[in-house]
Enzyme design. Structure first.
Site, PDB file in Angstrom:
ATOM      1  N   HIS A 153       0.862  -1.183   0.000  1.00 19.51           N
ATOM      2  CA  HIS A 153       0.000   0.000   0.000  1.00 19.51           C
ATOM      3  C   HIS A 153       0.897   1.231   0.000  1.00 19.51           C
ATOM      4  CE1 HIS A 153      -3.697   2.333   0.781  1.00 19.51           C
ATOM      5  NE2 HIS A 153      -2.857   3.151   1.395  1.00 19.51           N
ATOM      6  N   CYS A 154       0.735   2.062  -0.995  1.00 18.95           N
ATOM      7  CA  CYS A 154       1.596   3.238  -1.169  1.00 18.95           C
ATOM      8  C   CYS A 154       0.860   4.480  -0.684  1.00 18.95           C
ATOM      9  CB  CYS A 154       1.987   3.383  -2.639  1.00 18.95           C
ATOM     10  SG  CYS A 154       3.117   4.758  -2.962  1.00 18.95           S
TER      11      CYS A 154
END
Length: 297
Positions: A153-154
């Site tokens: 997850h960025c």
């Protein structure tokens, strides 16, 4: 008392929106420093200087457009969702074909299916989504859903990087690296003159501050993005995700007898499932494992 670190992950989504504003601010500062302050005025000089400045501005805008396009695709494209009530295709085919098969054909089909299932990664079940989990699928504690072939997850894109937007994420890294590298090189002469201009007061303090800030930011992003590109190129060549790389590292560390922290066990058990991670164990062994997963009694 059990301490669940993943309940704090939901705050990363709010942080992600701040990161989008930060990205827009960095782009604005770089654009003002490169186009307005540095190379825009060179267009008025004529001759070779104007041609060189025009070429730099054109390349700058092309990379900027590609950067923004790939960034928006990563932000808004679905990384890959699991359909509702998902089940493995092989099981459905066996159920449909089972009624029309003879006994010998059914036994042969079951034998071949079992061979295929042994070679395939095991299919899991997500208790939070109440749905099946295909191989290489993981539940994101920030997005609160399962993502196909989830890499990570960025926070910079407020989205997961998965099967459907991983290509755009790689392009975003590449175009951003090229853009920041170009900005660093073309701002380098002005940065070298920064101290002389500041001493002689030949340039306004605001312009000097913007050029200095733009050069430092682009240089920092160039160096950090180079590390990310090398890492993801290695993952891409080995057909591995960041999560899988982490799991293999923790497994290898455990096999070599290295100690695993409580947070490492917690994260690894979240990805693999407690029984898959620790195998079959007796009640006494289970109490030992839960001692690592909980604080206190």
């Amino acid at each position: 008392m059990e301490m669940n670190l993943f309940k704090f992950c939901s705050g990363l989504k709010a942080l992600g929106y701040c990161m989008i504003i930060l990205v827009a601010a960095i782009i604005a500062v770089s654009y003002y420093a490169v186009v307005v302050l540095t190379w825009g005025p060179q267009l008025l000089r004529g001759g070779l200087h104007s041609f060189f400045a025009f070429s730099i501005i054109i390349v700058f805008h092309i990379l900027l457009i590609l950067l923004l396009w790939s960034y928006l695709m990563v932000v808004f494209k679905d990384p890959g969702s699991v359909p509702e009530n998902w089940k493995p295709v092989l099981e459905e085919e066996n159920l449909e074909a089972g009624s029309s098969m003879s006994l010998s054909d059914h036994v042969a089909t079951e034998a071949s299916a079992s061979d295929v299932l042994e070679m395939r990664p095991p299919v899991g079940y997500c208790s939070r989504c109440q749905n099946g989990k295909p191989p290489r699928c993981h539940h994101c504690s920030v997005c609160q859903r399962c993502v196909l072939k989830m890499d990570h997850h960025c926070v910079w894109v407020v989205n997961c990087v998965g099967a459907c937007n991983y290509k755009f994420f790689l392009l975003f890294l590449l175009y951003t690296f090229l853009e920041t590298s170009m900005d660093t090189l073309i701002l380098l002469p002005r940065f070298v003159k920064f101290f002389g201009d500041a001493k002689n007061h030949s340039t306004s303090p605001g312009s000097l501050a913007i050029i200095f800030l733009a050069f430092v930011l682009n240089l920092a992003f160039t160096l950090s993005l180079l590390c990310f590109i090398v890492m993801h190129a290695s993952l891409l060549l080995s057909n591995t995700t960041s999560i899988e790389k982490f799991v293999r590292f923790m497994r290898r560390r455990e096999e070599l007898g290295g100690s695993m922290t409580w947070a490492g066990r917690r994260i690894l058990s979240r990805f693999l499932g407690q029984r898959r991670l620790f195998g079959s164990y007796h009640c006494s062994q289970k109490r030992i494992w839960t001692a690592h997963l909980h604080f206190g009694a």
